[in-house]
Write a protein that holds these residues in place. Structure first.
Motif, PDB file in Angstrom:
ATOM      1  N   SER A  88      38.947  31.114  41.105  1.00 16.74           N
ATOM      2  CA  SER A  88      37.889  32.126  41.030  1.00 16.74           C
ATOM      3  C   SER A  88      38.479  33.519  40.815  1.00 16.74           C
ATOM      4  O   SER A  88      39.408  33.934  41.527  1.00 16.74           O
ATOM      5  N   PHE A  89      37.940  34.238  39.842  1.00 17.59           N
ATOM      6  CA  PHE A  89      38.461  35.575  39.546  1.00 17.59           C
ATOM      7  C   PHE A  89      38.363  36.494  40.758  1.00 17.59           C
ATOM      8  O   PHE A  89      39.267  37.297  41.013  1.00 17.59           O
ATOM      9  N   MET A  90      37.292  36.394  41.519  1.00 11.04           N
ATOM     10  CA  MET A  90      37.103  37.309  42.641  1.00 11.04           C
ATOM     11  C   MET A  90      38.143  37.114  43.743  1.00 11.04           C
ATOM     12  O   MET A  90      38.395  38.024  44.535  1.00 11.04           O
ATOM     13  N   LEU A  91      38.791  35.940  43.806  1.00  9.02           N
ATOM     14  CA  LEU A  91      39.867  35.745  44.781  1.00  9.02           C
ATOM     15  C   LEU A  91      41.057  36.655  44.494  1.00  9.02           C
ATOM     16  O   LEU A  91      41.804  37.019  45.405  1.00  9.02           O
ATOM     17  N   SER A  92      41.230  37.034  43.218  1.00  8.05           N
ATOM     18  CA  SER A  92      42.333  37.931  42.867  1.00  8.05           C
ATOM     19  C   SER A  92      42.065  39.355  43.348  1.00  8.05           C
ATOM     20  O   SER A  92      42.937  40.218  43.249  1.00  8.05           O
ATOM     21  N   PRO A  96      44.121  40.110  48.021  1.00  7.88           N
ATOM     22  CA  PRO A  96      44.929  41.307  48.283  1.00  7.88           C
ATOM     23  C   PRO A  96      44.304  42.239  49.331  1.00  7.88           C
ATOM     24  O   PRO A  96      45.034  42.870  50.109  1.00  7.88           O
ATOM     25  N   LEU A  97      42.986  42.332  49.356  1.00  4.47           N
ATOM     26  CA  LEU A  97      42.336  43.182  50.357  1.00  4.47           C
ATOM     27  C   LEU A  97      42.545  42.631  51.765  1.00  4.47           C
ATOM     28  O   LEU A  97      42.784  43.383  52.717  1.00  4.47           O
ATOM     29  N   LYS A  98      42.466  41.309  51.903  1.00  7.55           N
ATOM     30  CA  LYS A  98      42.709  40.693  53.209  1.00  7.55           C
ATOM     31  C   LYS A  98      44.138  40.928  53.675  1.00  7.55           C
ATOM     32  O   LYS A  98      44.406  41.127  54.861  1.00  7.55           O
ATOM     33  N   ARG A 107      35.786  43.645  56.736  1.00  9.59           N
ATOM     34  CA  ARG A 107      35.437  42.221  56.798  1.00  9.59           C
ATOM     35  C   ARG A 107      35.125  41.790  55.368  1.00  9.59           C
ATOM     36  O   ARG A 107      34.244  42.358  54.717  1.00  9.59           O
ATOM     37  N   VAL A 108      35.855  40.795  54.870  1.00  6.69           N
ATOM     38  CA  VAL A 108      35.664  40.309  53.500  1.00  6.69           C
ATOM     39  C   VAL A 108      34.767  39.067  53.543  1.00  6.69           C
ATOM     40  O   VAL A 108      35.106  38.067  54.188  1.00  6.69           O
ATOM     41  N   TRP A 109      33.640  39.153  52.864  1.00  3.57           N
ATOM     42  CA  TRP A 109      32.632  38.076  52.880  1.00  3.57           C
ATOM     43  C   TRP A 109      32.336  37.680  51.436  1.00  3.57           C
ATOM     44  O   TRP A 109      31.941  38.514  50.629  1.00  3.57           O
ATOM     45  N   THR A 110      32.544  36.398  51.121  1.00  7.62           N
ATOM     46  CA  THR A 110      32.317  35.905  49.764  1.00  7.62           C
ATOM     47  C   THR A 110      31.013  35.127  49.696  1.00  7.62           C
ATOM     48  O   THR A 110      30.789  34.208  50.501  1.00  7.62           O
ATOM     49  N   LEU A 111      30.168  35.482  48.760  1.00  3.76           N
ATOM     50  CA  LEU A 111      28.834  34.896  48.631  1.00  3.76           C
ATOM     51  C   LEU A 111      28.909  33.401  48.319  1.00  3.76           C
ATOM     52  O   LEU A 111      29.429  32.999  47.277  1.00  3.76           O
ATOM     53  N   PRO A 112      28.371  32.556  49.207  1.00  3.76           N
ATOM     54  CA  PRO A 112      28.330  31.115  48.927  1.00  3.76           C
ATOM     55  C   PRO A 112      26.996  30.737  48.279  1.00  3.76           C
ATOM     56  O   PRO A 112      25.967  30.707  48.950  1.00  3.76           O
ATOM     57  N   ILE A 293      40.658  48.367  31.084  1.00  6.82           N
ATOM     58  CA  ILE A 293      40.867  49.647  31.770  1.00  6.82           C
ATOM     59  C   ILE A 293      42.288  50.110  31.450  1.00  6.82           C
ATOM     60  O   ILE A 293      43.242  49.327  31.584  1.00  6.82           O
ATOM     61  N   PRO A 294      42.465  51.337  31.013  1.00 10.39           N
ATOM     62  CA  PRO A 294      43.799  51.805  30.625  1.00 10.39           C
ATOM     63  C   PRO A 294      44.836  51.640  31.735  1.00 10.39           C
ATOM     64  O   PRO A 294      44.619  52.058  32.871  1.00 10.39           O
ATOM     65  N   GLY A 295      45.956  50.993  31.400  1.00  8.05           N
ATOM     66  CA  GLY A 295      47.082  50.932  32.309  1.00  8.05           C
ATOM     67  C   GLY A 295      47.056  49.857  33.371  1.00  8.05           C
ATOM     68  O   GLY A 295      48.017  49.749  34.153  1.00  8.05           O
ATOM     69  N   MET A 296      46.008  49.055  33.451  1.00  6.45           N
ATOM     70  CA  MET A 296      45.932  48.038  34.501  1.00  6.45           C
ATOM     71  C   MET A 296      44.896  46.987  34.158  1.00  6.45           C
ATOM     72  O   MET A 296      44.075  47.172  33.248  1.00  6.45           O
ATOM     73  N   THR A 297      44.926  45.887  34.899  1.00 10.09           N
ATOM     74  CA  THR A 297      43.906  44.862  34.735  1.00 10.09           C
ATOM     75  C   THR A 297      42.698  45.196  35.614  1.00 10.09           C
ATOM     76  O   THR A 297      42.784  46.048  36.516  1.00 10.09           O
ATOM     77  N   THR A 298      41.610  44.516  35.369  1.00 14.35           N
ATOM     78  CA  THR A 298      40.370  44.799  36.105  1.00 14.35           C
ATOM     79  C   THR A 298      40.519  44.559  37.601  1.00 14.35           C
ATOM     80  O   THR A 298      40.085  45.376  38.421  1.00 14.35           O
ATOM     81  N   ASN A 299      41.132  43.428  37.968  1.00 10.20           N
ATOM     82  CA  ASN A 299      41.273  43.150  39.400  1.00 10.20           C
ATOM     83  C   ASN A 299      42.165  44.173  40.092  1.00 10.20           C
ATOM     84  O   ASN A 299      41.911  44.561  41.243  1.00 10.20           O
ATOM     85  N   GLN A 300      43.191  44.646  39.396  1.00 13.16           N
ATOM     86  CA  GLN A 300      44.036  45.697  39.975  1.00 13.16           C
ATOM     87  C   GLN A 300      43.227  46.969  40.213  1.00 13.16           C
ATOM     88  O   GLN A 300      43.373  47.630  41.245  1.00 13.16           O
ATOM     89  N   TRP A 301      42.371  47.299  39.265  1.00  8.42           N
ATOM     90  CA  TRP A 301      41.544  48.504  39.414  1.00  8.42           C
ATOM     91  C   TRP A 301      40.603  48.364  40.602  1.00  8.42           C
ATOM     92  O   TRP A 301      40.465  49.296  41.411  1.00  8.42           O
TER      93      TRP A 301
END
Length: 313
Positions: A88-92, A96-98, A107-112, A293-301
């Motif tokens: 899953s893209f959102m895990l990337s 890192p936030l966790k 608190r990181v909550w992923t929509l089931p 996004i200039p200079g980085m990937t979306t998940n990094q941003w």
């Protein structure tokens, strides 16, 4: 006659004495040295200042809500340790936030939710409308519950693809004043590859994209679209343009991604509808595509954006 005059005189005396007493009491209550409450000055509010809602000790400063895209979640997935799709893209973003923050900070909550998209090629899947509605109901349920338990906790919302549509719809209602929580409780929103994206609505932190979301492009032919993807309503633009959340809502779209950067000219409606199902190529490369996004990937941003909010920046 004499008795009548006597009674009238007594009444007049009582009125005068009563009036004098009332004026005395008014002077006493308005005097700073009086025993009563002070009469407020003109324009001064008599209402007590609202108390800050109590925040239990376990409550985090922020809750980051992640909404995965189609086929990246399931209705019975664990919102704190999602296992439905390890790719899953959102895990990337959430992993890192966790790693970076403690549970007291975020608190990181992923929509089931079912996260499916019925088409002529996958008749047994849940329809897009039903899947999206299920996801929205669960997301709003989490927001409402968490805000009730932790009224000072701030929310950060982020979603990808179908999850971006859900997050964007919820944010639009909140910003428009009809959401399940107040707008001041939302610290930021990011929708990635949102099928209802419009240029000039929200903030684009990346390269310019000239198209529009597929749900807007295909709205005029939504009936034809449903011949290919039954139960997939093309709803057009959102009504509130994110309202009071527009200044903290980000729209990220890779150029030429047919989900969020569809041509204004519908062209062949059946081909456009097929693009909704396939949604591969550019749409599947946000974790590695450095041309969004200039200079980085979306998940990094997104990780950097969320981290800055959580750190108070």
């Amino acid at each position: 006659m004499r008795k009548t005059l006597t009674i009238l005189a007594v009444i007049i005396v009582l009125v005068v004495v009563g009036g004098g007493a009332a004026q005395y009491l008014m002077r006493e209550t308005s005097s700073p040295s009086g025993d009563g409450d002070r009469t407020p000055a003109p324009g001064e509010s008599t209402e007590a200042a609202p108390e800050t809602p109590e925040q239990p000790e376990w409550c985090p400063a922020y809750e980051f809500i992640s909404a995965p895209g189609t086929w990246e979640s399931s209705a019975d997935d664990d919102p704190f340790n999602p296992q439905a799709n390890s790719r899953s893209f959102m895990l990337s973003i959430t992993n890192p936030l966790k790693e970076q923050f403690g549970e007291d900070q975020v608190r990181v909550w992923t929509l089931p939710y079912t996260a499916q998209f019925r088409s002529i090629q996958s008749q047994k899947e849940m329809s897009y409308d039903d899947s999206r509605n299920e996801g929205r109901a669960k997301l709003e349920g989490e927001l409402k519950w968490m805000h009730g338990e932790c009224p000072q906790t701030q929310f950060i919302l982020a979603g990808f693809s179908q999850g971006a549509v859900i997050v964007g719809d919820v944010a639009d209602d909140i910003g428009g004043g009809t959401g399940v929580i107040p707008a001041e409780s939302v610290a930021g929103v990011t929708a990635i590859a949102d099928g209802r994206r419009e240029n000039g609505v929200g903030i684009n932190p990346g390269y310019e994209v000239k198209g529009i979301g597929a749900e807007i492009a295909l709205q005029p032919v939504t009936g034809l679209v449903q011949l290919v993807v039954p139960g997939a309503s093309m709803r057009g633009p959102r009504p509130n343009d994110f309202g009071s959340l527009a200044d903290r809502t980000y729209q990220i779209c890779a150029p030429s991604d047919s989900i969020c950067d569809a041509p204004h000219n519908i062209g062949n409606a059946a081909e456009r509808a097929m693009e909704l199902i396939e949604a591969n190529g550019i749409h599947a490369l946000y974790a590695s595509n450095d041309k969004v996004i200039p200079g980085m990937t979306t998940n990094q941003w997104v990780v950097g954006w969320a981290s800055k909010i959580i750190n108070g920046g």
